[in-house]
Design an enzyme around this catalytic site. Sequence first.
Site, PDB file in Angstrom:
ATOM      1  N   SER B 146       0.835  -1.200   0.000  1.00 31.81           N
ATOM      2  CA  SER B 146       0.000   0.000   0.000  1.00 31.81           C
ATOM      3  C   SER B 146       0.880   1.265   0.000  1.00 31.81           C
ATOM      4  O   SER B 146       1.643   1.462  -0.936  1.00 31.81           O
ATOM      5  CB  SER B 146      -0.955  -0.061   1.196  1.00 31.81           C
ATOM      6  OG  SER B 146      -1.989   0.891   1.055  1.00 31.81           O
ATOM      7  N   ASP B 222      -9.888  -5.486  -3.651  1.00 32.75           N
ATOM      8  CA  ASP B 222      -9.275  -4.516  -2.744  1.00 32.75           C
ATOM      9  C   ASP B 222     -10.244  -3.366  -2.515  1.00 32.75           C
ATOM     10  O   ASP B 222     -10.669  -2.689  -3.452  1.00 32.75           O
ATOM     11  CB  ASP B 222      -7.964  -4.016  -3.372  1.00 32.75           C
ATOM     12  CG  ASP B 222      -7.135  -3.206  -2.388  1.00 32.75           C
ATOM     13  OD1 ASP B 222      -7.676  -2.248  -1.797  1.00 32.75           O
ATOM     14  OD2 ASP B 222      -5.962  -3.535  -2.210  1.00 32.75           O
ATOM     15  N   HIS B 254      -7.405  -5.905   0.634  1.00 27.40           N
ATOM     16  CA  HIS B 254      -6.221  -5.093   0.941  1.00 27.40           C
ATOM     17  C   HIS B 254      -5.481  -5.587   2.194  1.00 27.40           C
ATOM     18  O   HIS B 254      -4.482  -5.001   2.576  1.00 27.40           O
ATOM     19  CB  HIS B 254      -6.672  -3.637   1.161  1.00 27.40           C
ATOM     20  CG  HIS B 254      -5.573  -2.614   1.031  1.00 27.40           C
ATOM     21  ND1 HIS B 254      -4.980  -2.321  -0.174  1.00 27.40           N
ATOM     22  CD2 HIS B 254      -4.959  -1.811   1.940  1.00 27.40           C
ATOM     23  CE1 HIS B 254      -4.064  -1.388   0.003  1.00 27.40           C
ATOM     24  NE2 HIS B 254      -4.013  -1.066   1.274  1.00 27.40           N
TER      25      HIS B 254
END
Lengths: 276, 276
Positions: B146, B222, B254
């Site tokens: 991320s 996600d 995610h």
Amino acid sequence: MKTVSENACFGGVQGVYSHASRATGTDMTFGLFLPEEARDGPVPVLWYLSGLTCTHENAMTKAGAQAWASEQGLALVFPDTSPRGEGVADDEAYDLGKGAGFYVNATEQPWSQHYRMWNYVTEDLPALLFENFALDPERQAITGHSMGGHGALTIAMTLPERFRSVSAFSPICHPTASDWGQKQLGAYLGDDQDAWDAHDSVLLMRERGFDGPMLVDTGTKDQFIDLLMPETLMQAVGQARQQSVIRMQPGYDHSYFFVSSFMEEHVAFHAEALYA
Amino acid sequence: MKTVSENACFGGVQGVYSHASRATGTDMTFGLFLPEEARDGPVPVLWYLSGLTCTHENAMTKAGAQAWASEQGLALVFPDTSPRGEGVADDEAYDLGKGAGFYVNATEQPWSQHYRMWNYVTEDLPALLFENFALDPERQAITGHSMGGHGALTIAMTLPERFRSVSAFSPICHPTASDWGQKQLGAYLGDDQDAWDAHDSVLLMRERGFDGPMLVDTGTKDQFIDLLMPETLMQAVGQARQQSVIRMQPGYDHSYFFVSSFMEEHVAFHAEALYA
């Protein structure tokens, strides 16, 4: 249907057959690899669509696919890339006419009489194959190279219920925006570009995607990469959140040395979907 | 440097250490996994940069990376994601201030005094590590998740001579065009958007790319995918003809359940480059 040749190959049979095609109105020749398991009953099928200038023979002799298909118990189908023979329209260019059917049904003169490769690959040849060979219509997958990658992607997205997985080697991704595409789609389908859209993988990805796994390989040193436009498919795949593996393979070009290098992984990829 | 803890782990040691950082002007804590092979001499290093809200601890405890790093004989470094402590500026939002350093050197008040995570990760912590542990500076690779994927990609492209390979899990791809990016880059670097460009993977890919292999995974489910904008990196990678494997993993979100599912393949990917 006539048997042109049959050769023992990796425990199975590599055959070449010809038949009168209703779709093209010509005799058509195709290659079919049947693994040993086909002696005992229907096996899954991986279609391989070839690129510009190719016949049924190129991938059959240069892609090394039979080794991996025999390991996985898959059949391989190698259709020709256009109608052939006297009386079939042609062009002096290598990328139009014979060897360059582009997997569409031509609507324009002088092509419309015989250049109906979409129907040949999606209707005529499947009917013949499933009637005459130990092949399982419920377990089909499709791949191809260059123009054949374009064919594989567009056919899979149009007939998703038929194909469990799709892959491509250096596909022509966005023919409505490339010299590899605009020329052929214009010749075969005419000037009305709305008719082209059904044959553009990027547009189909934006509109519908594919309900299954997708694998695409392109060489970073592909001499035709500016015509293939992989970046357009990558963007569309990302935007569509399409389940996918998209690889740029360093140093590889557009040849069958590239295709054969990654054939094992493509066959294994399809086998995983076909045996799931 | 102070040893916070050391635990036997997969035949090696999972340590946590703290030190006074010149870059941030604070005490910083990091995790370091040393495989068994580090007892005999310097081992290759894989950096793992974490995402928003994380500390040095999240990936160390949830990514399952030590199992695969021990198999490959790699060390793993887990830096914190921001300066910490009293007197360090913060924000009520989870995505600004503590836990959200974004791997930049802040130039704006109130952040510029301590938020210098670029220098921390690229200068301060490496100097400490290579002085105190059996790590080989000639064999480094970098990954992250991320915001940490953003960090890994931007740092690798900026310091290509340092990293042999780069990968990312669900990276923030195009922060200059996303709410995950515009907010933080504006706060830390100010309104002059020219200063942001050095911290945008898509812009860096267009401008210079990475001279080595790149692997990026993002889950199709996600929940933050519209903020990550994977399609922008995919287009840029394709356009740059960047050696790469870009995957959209079906059904994954995610979380670290996603990261841990593909950690083995990322560690193996880096090991292949580090031992080449």
